[in-house]
Design a protein around this motif. Structure first.
Motif, PDB file in Angstrom:
ATOM      1  N   PRO A 172       0.648  -1.235  -0.488  1.00  0.00           N
ATOM      2  CA  PRO A 172       0.389  -0.336  -0.021  1.00  0.00           C
ATOM      3  C   PRO A 172       0.762   1.636  -0.235  1.00  0.00           C
ATOM      4  CG  PRO A 172      -0.176  -1.158   2.129  1.00  0.00           C
ATOM      5  CD  PRO A 172       0.416  -2.074   1.433  1.00  0.00           C
ATOM      6  N   ALA A 173       2.133   0.651   0.798  1.00  0.00           N
ATOM      7  CA  ALA A 173       2.709   2.358   0.454  1.00  0.00           C
ATOM      8  C   ALA A 173       3.215   2.628  -1.378  1.00  0.00           C
ATOM      9  CB  ALA A 173       4.657   1.787   1.466  1.00  0.00           C
ATOM     10  N   VAL A 174       3.659   1.732  -1.747  1.00  0.00           N
ATOM     11  CA  VAL A 174       4.252   1.476  -3.144  1.00  0.00           C
ATOM     12  C   VAL A 174       3.120   2.087  -3.836  1.00  0.00           C
ATOM     13  CG1 VAL A 174       4.479   0.724  -5.253  1.00  0.00           C
ATOM     14  CG2 VAL A 174       5.677   0.236  -3.025  1.00  0.00           C
ATOM     15  N   GLU A 175       1.941   2.259  -3.868  1.00  0.00           N
ATOM     16  CA  GLU A 175       0.780   2.735  -4.318  1.00  0.00           C
ATOM     17  C   GLU A 175      -0.253   4.581  -3.804  1.00  0.00           C
ATOM     18  OE1 GLU A 175      -0.487   1.682  -7.043  1.00  0.00           O
ATOM     19  OE2 GLU A 175       0.974  -0.359  -6.665  1.00  0.00           O
ATOM     20  N   ARG A 176       0.059   4.136  -2.089  1.00  0.00           N
ATOM     21  CA  ARG A 176       0.364   5.681  -2.189  1.00  0.00           C
ATOM     22  C   ARG A 176       0.779   6.227  -2.049  1.00  0.00           C
ATOM     23  NH1 ARG A 176      -4.544   5.411   2.396  1.00  0.00           N
ATOM     24  NH2 ARG A 176      -3.650   7.771   2.896  1.00  0.00           N
ATOM     25  N   ALA A 177       2.094   6.607  -2.299  1.00  0.00           N
ATOM     26  CA  ALA A 177       3.565   7.248  -2.719  1.00  0.00           C
ATOM     27  C   ALA A 177       3.049   8.148  -4.008  1.00  0.00           C
ATOM     28  CB  ALA A 177       4.359   6.411  -2.176  1.00  0.00           C
ATOM     29  N   TRP A 178       2.723   7.080  -4.851  1.00  0.00           N
ATOM     30  CA  TRP A 178       2.637   7.450  -5.834  1.00  0.00           C
ATOM     31  C   TRP A 178       1.671   8.535  -6.310  1.00  0.00           C
ATOM     32  CZ3 TRP A 178       5.259   7.738 -10.086  1.00  0.00           C
ATOM     33  CH2 TRP A 178       5.034   7.554 -11.609  1.00  0.00           C
ATOM     34  N   PRO A 179       0.564   8.982  -6.036  1.00  0.00           N
ATOM     35  CA  PRO A 179       0.096   9.798  -6.460  1.00  0.00           C
ATOM     36  C   PRO A 179       0.720  11.147  -6.504  1.00  0.00           C
ATOM     37  CG  PRO A 179      -1.642   8.917  -6.258  1.00  0.00           C
ATOM     38  CD  PRO A 179      -0.346   7.948  -5.575  1.00  0.00           C
ATOM     39  N   ARG A 180       1.387  11.426  -5.267  1.00  0.00           N
ATOM     40  CA  ARG A 180       2.102  12.722  -5.152  1.00  0.00           C
ATOM     41  C   ARG A 180       3.883  12.700  -5.103  1.00  0.00           C
ATOM     42  NH1 ARG A 180       2.634  13.457   1.746  1.00  0.00           N
ATOM     43  NH2 ARG A 180       3.494  10.751   1.910  1.00  0.00           N
ATOM     44  N   ALA A 181       3.991  11.322  -5.475  1.00  0.00           N
ATOM     45  CA  ALA A 181       5.599  11.492  -6.680  1.00  0.00           C
ATOM     46  C   ALA A 181       5.320  11.770  -8.194  1.00  0.00           C
ATOM     47  CB  ALA A 181       6.272   9.984  -6.435  1.00  0.00           C
ATOM     48  N   ARG A 182       4.109  11.320  -8.568  1.00  0.00           N
ATOM     49  CA  ARG A 182       4.118  11.580  -9.991  1.00  0.00           C
ATOM     50  C   ARG A 182       3.314  12.600  -9.381  1.00  0.00           C
ATOM     51  NH1 ARG A 182      -1.416   8.795 -11.821  1.00  0.00           N
ATOM     52  NH2 ARG A 182      -1.880  10.558  -9.894  1.00  0.00           N
ATOM     53  N   ARG A 183       2.754  13.826  -9.347  1.00  0.00           N
ATOM     54  CA  ARG A 183       2.161  15.259  -8.809  1.00  0.00           C
ATOM     55  C   ARG A 183       4.246  16.115  -9.201  1.00  0.00           C
ATOM     56  NH1 ARG A 183      -1.190  15.520  -6.403  1.00  0.00           N
ATOM     57  NH2 ARG A 183      -0.073  16.152  -4.176  1.00  0.00           N
ATOM     58  N   THR A 184       5.173  15.835  -7.901  1.00  0.00           N
ATOM     59  CA  THR A 184       6.791  16.347  -8.385  1.00  0.00           C
ATOM     60  C   THR A 184       7.385  15.786  -9.028  1.00  0.00           C
ATOM     61  OG1 THR A 184       5.869  16.070  -5.501  1.00  0.00           O
ATOM     62  CG2 THR A 184       8.108  16.580  -6.166  1.00  0.00           C
ATOM     63  N   ILE A 185       7.253  15.035  -9.863  1.00  0.00           N
ATOM     64  CA  ILE A 185       8.878  14.634 -10.947  1.00  0.00           C
ATOM     65  C   ILE A 185       7.602  15.809 -12.019  1.00  0.00           C
ATOM     66  CG2 ILE A 185       8.840  12.695 -12.272  1.00  0.00           C
ATOM     67  CD1 ILE A 185       8.610  10.983  -9.840  1.00  0.00           C
ATOM     68  N   LEU A 186       6.211  15.077 -12.209  1.00  0.00           N
ATOM     69  CA  LEU A 186       5.765  16.267 -13.721  1.00  0.00           C
ATOM     70  C   LEU A 186       6.255  17.575 -13.506  1.00  0.00           C
ATOM     71  CD1 LEU A 186       2.320  14.465 -14.471  1.00  0.00           C
ATOM     72  CD2 LEU A 186       4.381  14.047 -16.249  1.00  0.00           C
ATOM     73  N   VAL A 187       5.756  18.356 -12.794  1.00  0.00           N
ATOM     74  CA  VAL A 187       6.229  19.663 -12.158  1.00  0.00           C
ATOM     75  C   VAL A 187       7.487  19.966 -12.425  1.00  0.00           C
ATOM     76  CG1 VAL A 187       6.188  21.413 -10.570  1.00  0.00           C
ATOM     77  CG2 VAL A 187       3.796  20.444 -10.218  1.00  0.00           C
ATOM     78  N   SER A 188       8.912  19.079 -12.308  1.00  0.00           N
ATOM     79  CA  SER A 188       9.686  19.419 -12.279  1.00  0.00           C
ATOM     80  C   SER A 188      10.934  19.090 -13.347  1.00  0.00           C
ATOM     81  CB  SER A 188      10.439  18.127 -10.882  1.00  0.00           C
ATOM     82  OG  SER A 188      12.015  18.036 -11.266  1.00  0.00           O
ATOM     83  N   ASP A 189       9.596  18.476 -14.208  1.00  0.00           N
ATOM     84  CA  ASP A 189      10.467  17.689 -15.655  1.00  0.00           C
ATOM     85  C   ASP A 189       9.905  18.895 -16.382  1.00  0.00           C
ATOM     86  OD1 ASP A 189      12.127  15.694 -14.831  1.00  0.00           O
ATOM     87  OD2 ASP A 189      10.259  14.219 -15.476  1.00  0.00           O
ATOM     88  N   PHE A 190       8.734  19.299 -15.347  1.00  0.00           N
ATOM     89  CA  PHE A 190       7.863  20.507 -16.795  1.00  0.00           C
ATOM     90  C   PHE A 190       8.730  21.356 -16.887  1.00  0.00           C
ATOM     91  CE2 PHE A 190       5.147  24.201 -16.990  1.00  0.00           C
ATOM     92  CZ  PHE A 190       4.797  23.470 -18.650  1.00  0.00           C
ATOM     93  N   VAL A 191       9.302  22.144 -16.032  1.00  0.00           N
ATOM     94  CA  VAL A 191      10.447  23.330 -15.199  1.00  0.00           C
ATOM     95  C   VAL A 191      11.208  23.374 -16.379  1.00  0.00           C
ATOM     96  CG1 VAL A 191      11.432  24.891 -13.628  1.00  0.00           C
ATOM     97  CG2 VAL A 191       8.825  23.979 -13.303  1.00  0.00           C
ATOM     98  N   SER A 192      12.149  21.942 -16.070  1.00  0.00           N
ATOM     99  CA  SER A 192      13.700  21.249 -16.876  1.00  0.00           C
ATOM    100  C   SER A 192      13.412  22.073 -18.887  1.00  0.00           C
ATOM    101  CB  SER A 192      13.844  20.198 -16.916  1.00  0.00           C
ATOM    102  OG  SER A 192      14.136  20.294 -15.401  1.00  0.00           O
ATOM    103  N   PHE A 193      12.072  21.231 -18.942  1.00  0.00           N
ATOM    104  CA  PHE A 193      11.532  20.491 -20.215  1.00  0.00           C
ATOM    105  C   PHE A 193      11.829  22.106 -20.902  1.00  0.00           C
ATOM    106  CE2 PHE A 193       8.450  20.877 -23.866  1.00  0.00           C
ATOM    107  CZ  PHE A 193       9.390  19.700 -25.072  1.00  0.00           C
ATOM    108  N   LEU A 194      10.819  22.951 -20.425  1.00  0.00           N
ATOM    109  CA  LEU A 194      10.025  24.824 -20.525  1.00  0.00           C
ATOM    110  C   LEU A 194      12.087  25.517 -20.524  1.00  0.00           C
ATOM    111  CD1 LEU A 194       7.987  26.458 -20.642  1.00  0.00           C
ATOM    112  CD2 LEU A 194       8.157  27.037 -18.074  1.00  0.00           C
ATOM    113  N   ALA A 195      12.782  25.507 -19.183  1.00  0.00           N
ATOM    114  CA  ALA A 195      13.611  25.547 -19.285  1.00  0.00           C
ATOM    115  C   ALA A 195      14.593  25.661 -20.943  1.00  0.00           C
ATOM    116  CB  ALA A 195      14.806  26.246 -18.664  1.00  0.00           C
ATOM    117  N   ALA A 196      15.315  24.426 -21.075  1.00  0.00           N
ATOM    118  CA  ALA A 196      14.908  23.259 -22.429  1.00  0.00           C
ATOM    119  C   ALA A 196      14.159  24.363 -24.022  1.00  0.00           C
ATOM    120  CB  ALA A 196      15.079  22.512 -22.747  1.00  0.00           C
ATOM    121  N   ALA A 197      13.199  24.548 -24.258  1.00  0.00           N
ATOM    122  CA  ALA A 197      12.966  24.928 -25.216  1.00  0.00           C
ATOM    123  C   ALA A 197      12.497  26.333 -25.159  1.00  0.00           C
ATOM    124  CB  ALA A 197      10.827  24.342 -24.389  1.00  0.00           C
ATOM    125  N   VAL A 198      13.036  26.924 -23.756  1.00  0.00           N
ATOM    126  CA  VAL A 198      13.310  28.007 -24.627  1.00  0.00           C
ATOM    127  C   VAL A 198      14.960  28.112 -24.617  1.00  0.00           C
ATOM    128  CG1 VAL A 198      13.318  30.868 -23.051  1.00  0.00           C
ATOM    129  CG2 VAL A 198      11.246  28.993 -22.748  1.00  0.00           C
TER     130      VAL A 198
END
Length: 595
Positions: free
Chosen positions: A488-514
Motif C-alpha cells: 500500500p505504501a508504493v501505491e499511496r506514494a505514487w500520486p504525490r510523487a507523480r505530481r512532483t516529478i511532472l512539475v519538476s520535469d515540466f520546468v526543466s523542459f520549459l527551460a530547454a525549450a526557451v
C-alpha cells in the motif's frame, strides 16, 4: 460488508503493471530494430567532435538597400546555400542563421574546403531560359509524354497569364527538331539583350530583337560541333547523381545554351536542354506566393522591372507559339531548374505561375524568385578548421566526465538506498538505451548532430533522471514511516510523487525549450538534448520505474522490509502498524460499565 465498486483499484494504484512494461519493451525493441535496419547505429557527430570546416558569412546590402537584410531574405539565402553545399555530396552540412546578418555553415570532414567556400560565398544566379528538350533523369531512360499543366490563362487585359507548374514532361519534338532548335539557340548572339526565336515563331512580335544581316543564318562547323557536344552532354547526363547535378551548370555563361536538372517531385528528377538566358534575376521586381480566392488555389505572382518587362514580353511572345516542351521557360537557380512552366499567351509587366502548389511550395518559389533580384551579397568573415583529433579528444573528455558523474550517482544510490538502487540503475539503463537509439535515428531523420554541448546536456540529464527516482523512493519511505506495509505504501506514494516529478520535469523542459528558441548554433544542441532526455525521464518513470516497483513490492525481499532492501521499517524509524494502533485505540475507547 458492501462489495467494492467494479473497476476501482487502490488510490493511485496501477493494477496491471505488466501492460506498461510490455509497452515500453515493445517500443525499445522496435526502435532498436529500426536503428539497425536503417544502418545508422551510431549518432551523427557534430563538427566539433567529428572535425570539419566552419564558415561564417555576413550579409551585406548595396547602398540604399539596407532593408534587404531581413529575416525572410536570410532564410531564403540559407535554403539556397544549403542546396549548394548538399550538391557537393555533403548531406550532413549544417546551415543556419546567427543573429540578424550572419550565416554559419558547418561542413563535416571529407569535403573540399576550397570548393565549399566558393559555393557558399557567391551570390545566387537566377535566369529564365527557354526549354528546348526535357527527358527523364537517367541517360538510359526512355522519354515518356506527360501533361504540361492544367492552369488556364487570366484575361489578357490584366497583362498577366497563368502558366502551368513544372511537370516531369518529356519532349514531343523529334531529334531533328531538337537539333534545329539547339542550333538556333547556339546562334543567338546575346541572351539577355537580343533574344532570338526558337522553332517556327514567324509573325510573332519581338521586343528589341536584332535582325540578322542575311536572310537565314547558316550553320557553321563550329556551331555544328558545339551542338553535337551539347547534345552528347545532354544524352549522358544523369540527374540522379548529386555530384552531376552540382557540376552541370558550372562555368556556363548566360549567353550560352546549357543542360540542367530539375526536381519535379521529391526524389523525381528530369534533365533539361536549355537555350541562352533571356531574362535575369535582377529583372524581377517582386515575386510572392499568394492564395487566389476566386479559384481557391495557391499561385506565384511575378512583377518585372521596366527593362525586364520588355525582355519577358519578347520571350513569351515566342514561346506562346511553340508546342510543348518548347513553349516553356525554365527558372534556373544556380544551374538547377526550380520550375519550368509553359506559356499560354504573351506577357509583359507581370505574370503568374499556377499548378499543383500548396502554401509552402508557392511561398518557397516566390522567395527564390525574389531572391534573384535582391541586392544581397555575403562576405566571408571567418573559416575555422576543426581537426578530427581535436574532436576525438573533446568527445573522450566528455565521455569520461559522463562516466564519472554516472559512477558517483550509482555509488550514492547503492550506499543510501541499498536494494532500491537496483531499480534506479535499471531505470537509468533503460533511459540511456532509449536516448542513444533515438539520437542515432534522429541523425538521418532530422539532421541532428551530437556536438559537445549536446553531450553536456546528456550528462546533466543523469541528475534529472536520478532526481525523479529519489522523489518516488522518499515518498515510499515516508509512507513506511507512517506504519504502512510496502504494497500500500508504493501505491499511496505514487500520486504525490507523480505530481512532483511532472512539475519538476515540466520546468526543466520549459527551460530547454526557451533556450532552444532564443539561441543559435551549438547551444541549441545542449537545449535539444536536455529537452529530449527530460521527456524520456517521464516515459521511463511512468512506464518502467513505477511498474517495476509495483512488482518488486510483492516479493519477500522487499515486501518484508529486508535490512538490505532500503525499506527496513526499523531502520526508517517506522511507527507501529496502522491496523494494530486502530485496534488498540478502539479497545481503549470502550466506556466502563456502570456499577
Amino acid at each position: 460488508m458492501a462489495a467494492p465498486k467494479k473497476g476501482r483499484g487502490p488510490a493511485g494504484g496501477q493494477s496491471r503493471p505488466g501492460r506498461a512494461l510490455a509497452f515500453i519493451l515493445i517500443a525499445m525493441v522496435a526502435l532498436t530494430g529500426g536503428m539497425f535496419w536503417s544502418g545508422h547505429t551510431t549518432p551523427r557527430l557534430g563538427i566539433d567532435l567529428a572535425g570539419g570546416t566552419s564558415i561564417t558569412l555576413k550579409a551585406k546590402a548595396e547602398p540604399g538597400q539596407e532593408s534587404a537584410v531581413n529575416e525572410t531574405n536570410m532564410n531564403t539565402a540559407v535554403g539556397i546555400i544549403e542546396r549548394r553545399v548538399n550538391g557537393l555530396g555533403v548531406s550532413e552540412a549544417e546551415v543556419q542563421t546567427q543573429g540578424r546578418e550572419n550565416i554559419i555553415v558547418n561542413i563535416p570532414k571529407g569535403t573540399n574546403e576550397k570548393q565549399a567556400r566558393e559555393q557558399v560565398g557567391t551570390t545566387a544566379q537566377l535566369y529564365f531560359r527557354p526549354v528546348l528538350t526535357v527527358a527523364a533523369a537517367s541517360p538510359e531512360a526512355a522519354p515518356t509524354t506527360a501533361p504540361s499543366g492544367s492552369a488556364t490563362p487570366k484575361p489578357s487585359a490584366s497583362s498577366s497569364a497563368s502558366v502551368g507548374d513544372k511537370k516531369s514532361a518529356t519532349p514531343t519534338a523529334t531529334a531533328s527538331t531538337q537539333g534545329r532548335a539547339l542550333s538556333e539557340a547556339l546562334k543567338a548572339p546575346n541572351a539577355t539583350g537580343t533574344p532570338t526565336p526558337t522553332g517556327s515563331a514567324s509573325g510573332t512580335p519581338k521586343a528589341s530583337a536584332t535582325p540578322k544581316a542575311s536572310g537565314t543564318p547558316q550553320a557553321t562547323p563550329t556551331a555544328d560541333a558545339a551542338t553535337a557536344a551539347l547534345q552528347q552532354k545532354f544524352a549522358t547526363l544523369d540527374c540522379l547523381d548529386p555530384k552531376a547535378r552540382a557540376a552541370v551548370g558550372q562555368g556556363v555563361k548566360p549567353s550560352e545554351a546549357t543542360v540542367a536538372c530539375g526536381e519535379d517531385a521529391p526524389g523525381v528528377w528530369s534533365k533539361y536542354l536549355l537555350g541562352p538566358a533571356e531574362v535575369e534575376g535582377r529583372d524581377v521586381d517582386d515575386a510572392k506566393g499568394v492564395l487566389d480566392q476566386q479559384r481557391g488555389m495557391w499561385i506565384v505572382t511575378m512583377d518585372f522591372t521596366e527593362a525586364g518587362s520588355k525582355k519577358f514580353q519578347a520571350i513569351t511572345s515566342k514561346l506562346s507559339q511553340q508546342a510543348d516542351p518548347q513553349n516553356r521557360f525554365a527558372i534556373v537557380l544556380d544551374g538547377n531548374v526550380v520550375s519550368a512552366p509553359s506559356v499560354r499567351q504573351t506577357l509583359s509587366a507581370s505574370a503568374e505561375i499556377s499548378g499543383n502548389f500548396n502554401q509552402q511550395s508557392a511561398q518557397d518559389l516566390g522567395n527564390i524568385l525574389s531572391y534573384g533580384a535582391l541586392p544581397l551579397t555575403f562576405d566571408t568573415q571567418s573559416v575555422d578548421t576543426v581537426t578530427a583529433a581535436l574532436g576525438g579528444e573533446q568527445l573522450e573528455a566528455g565521455l569520461i566526465a559522463g562516466a564519472i558523474g554516472l559512477a558517483l550517482v550509482i555509488i550514492y544510490l547503492v550506499v543510501y538506498y541499498r536494494g532500491l538502487s537496483f531499480i534506479a540503475i535499471l531505470s537509468l539503463g533503460v533511459s540511456a538505451l532509449l536516448t542513444y537509439v533515438i539520437m542515432a535515428l534522429l541523425g538521418p531523420a532530422i539532421g541532428f548532430a551530437l556536438n559537445l554541448p549536446a553531450v553536456c546536456g546528456a550528462i546533466v540529464a543523469i541528475g534529472i533522471t536520478a532526481d525523479s527516482f529519489i522523489v518516488y523512493f522518499e515518498r515510499i519511505r515516508d509512507e513506511i514511516r507512517e506504519g504502512r506495509t510496502l504494497r500500500p505504501a508504493v501505491e499511496r506514494a505514487w500520486p504525490r510523487a507523480r505530481r512532483t516529478i511532472l512539475v519538476s520535469d515540466f520546468v526543466s523542459f520549459l527551460a530547454a525549450a526557451v533556450l532552444f528558441i532564443v539561441t543559435v548554433g551549438k547551444v541549441q544542441g545542449f537545449a535539444f538534448t536536455l529537452g529530449l532526455t527530460t521527456l524520456l525521464d517521464v516515459v521511463v518513470v511512468f512506464l518502467f520505474t513505477k511498474p517495476v516497483m509495483t512488482l518488486l513490492a510483492r516479493t519477500k525481499f522487499f515486501g518484508n522490509g529486508h535490512k538490505w532492501s532500503g525499506l527496513d521499517p526499523k531502520r526508517l524509524g517506522a511507527k507501529p502498524p496502522l491496523r494494530r494502533s486502530r485496534r488498540a485505540t478502539s479497545a481503549n475507547s470502550v466506556e466502563p460499565k456502570e456499577a
